[in-house]
Scaffold this active site. Structure first.
Site, mmCIF file in Angstrom:
data_model
loop_
_atom_site.group_PDB
_atom_site.id
_atom_site.type_symbol
_atom_site.label_atom_id
_atom_site.label_comp_id
_atom_site.label_asym_id
_atom_site.label_seq_id
_atom_site.Cartn_x
_atom_site.Cartn_y
_atom_site.Cartn_z
ATOM 1 N N LYS A 241 49.675 79.650 88.141
ATOM 2 C CA LYS A 241 48.633 79.809 89.162
ATOM 3 C C LYS A 241 48.898 78.891 90.342
ATOM 4 O O LYS A 241 49.113 77.683 90.151
ATOM 5 C CB LYS A 241 47.248 79.518 88.571
ATOM 6 C CG LYS A 241 46.744 80.645 87.686
ATOM 7 C CD LYS A 241 45.342 80.342 87.194
ATOM 8 C CE LYS A 241 44.809 81.478 86.342
ATOM 9 N NZ LYS A 241 43.519 81.133 85.742
ATOM 10 N N ASP B 168 41.345 78.736 98.670
ATOM 11 C CA ASP B 168 42.478 79.354 97.986
ATOM 12 C C ASP B 168 42.147 80.853 97.896
ATOM 13 O O ASP B 168 40.986 81.244 98.034
ATOM 14 C CB ASP B 168 42.595 78.718 96.588
ATOM 15 C CG ASP B 168 43.615 79.402 95.727
ATOM 16 O OD1 ASP B 168 44.771 79.523 96.151
ATOM 17 O OD2 ASP B 168 43.242 79.828 94.611
ATOM 18 N N LEU B 169 43.159 81.680 97.664
ATOM 19 C CA LEU B 169 42.880 83.127 97.598
ATOM 20 C C LEU B 169 42.765 83.607 96.138
ATOM 21 O O LEU B 169 41.662 83.881 95.652
ATOM 22 C CB LEU B 169 43.988 83.902 98.333
ATOM 23 C CG LEU B 169 43.877 85.420 98.278
ATOM 24 C CD1 LEU B 169 42.624 85.930 98.973
ATOM 25 C CD2 LEU B 169 45.119 86.063 98.907
ATOM 26 N N LYS C 98 52.464 74.623 95.996
ATOM 27 C CA LYS C 98 51.520 73.722 95.343
ATOM 28 C C LYS C 98 52.159 73.294 94.013
ATOM 29 O O LYS C 98 52.822 74.135 93.397
ATOM 30 C CB LYS C 98 50.192 74.436 95.059
ATOM 31 C CG LYS C 98 49.467 74.953 96.308
ATOM 32 C CD LYS C 98 48.299 75.864 95.914
ATOM 33 C CE LYS C 98 47.683 76.542 97.121
ATOM 34 N NZ LYS C 98 46.658 77.533 96.794
#
Ligand code: B16
Ligand code: MG
Length: 227
Positions: free
Chosen positions: A51, A15-16, A151
């Site tokens: 997030k 993930d970034l 997501k």
């Protein structure tokens, strides 16, 4: 081939935001500014729910929390202005902002022939990676421009595995967000949560950060499905 080699992981999907770089605070500050226009004081708990969630899904959630009913044009305008503030923050990023352990881990994985991919919801991923000096280290980059579902939908991770030519079961995902952990599990991948254990308890393993994370540890998760 030794029998345990067959169980070794073949790919790691990073993930970034929150895993490679701490841009979560930038997102939070930018959304706070926009939410205040709707007289809504965005809270830390709200931010946890944003997030890993796409920009438009985020703006829709905030409008809901603020009890604002408005046009799609206005929502798009808010999302656009949020992004301008966010990119302004990102302009200050340099390779020194790569989070501890990430660069050596990528290097070790590549040296061992393990594929590395990005799996991020962000449409700014390539810009951010470029700022961090990491644009060229990934075998595959899948970001918010490549997926239609945010997501916790597993699309981003399944696409990454597909482009690498690796089965989902042979991938380990590194994630900082509950939505991302959920996405990895639904994709039938192993997942390591980086951050707050109380938020990420569904992950196979939770660590504070990637500082001491080794390939050996990743393979243990793959073999045992460590809970
Ligand atoms: P952008 P990740 C996600 O990135 C962030 O966690 C989330 O806060 C953000 O809304 C989303 O990217 C979209 O980002 O506005 O830059 O397209 O954690 O999946 O790397
Ligand atoms: Mg993240």
């Amino acid at each position: 081939m030794p029998s345990d080699t067959m169980h070794n992981i073949q790919a790691v999907i990073f993930d970034l935001d929150g895993v490679i770089v701490d841009t979560a605070q930038f997102h939070y500050n930018a959304w706070k500014t926009l939410a205040s226009e709707w007289d809504y004081a965005l809270k830390h708990e709200d931010n946890e729910q944003l997030k890993g969630v796409s920009r438009m899904d985020s703006v829709n959630k905030i409008a809901q929390w603020a009890n604002v009913h408005t046009t799609t044009e206005q929502l798009l305008d808010v999302a656009h202005r949020k992004n301008e503030i966010y990119l302004n923050f990102c302009n200050q990023l340099t390779p020194e902002h790569v989070l501890p352990g990430i660069a050596p881990l990528i290097e070790a994985l590549r040296a061992s022939g393990v594929l590395v991919s990005l799996g991020s919801a962000s449409k700014n991923a390539r810009f951010v990676l470029d700022k961090l000096g990491l644009l060229d280290v990934f075998d595959v980059i899948v970001d918010g421009n490549d997926v239609s579902k945010s997501k916790p939908n597993p699309e981003v991770f399944l696409k990454a595995a597909h482009h690498m030519g690796v089965s989902p079961q042979d991938c380990v995902v590194l994630e900082d967000a509950p939505a991302g952990v959920e996405a990895a599990l639904t994709a039938n991948m192993k997942v390591i949560g980086l951050g707050d254990a109380s938020e990420l308890q569904k992950a196979h393993l939770v660590l504070d950060n990637a500082k001491n994370l080794s390939l050996g540890q990743l393979n243990q998760i793959k073999i045992k499905g460590v809970a």
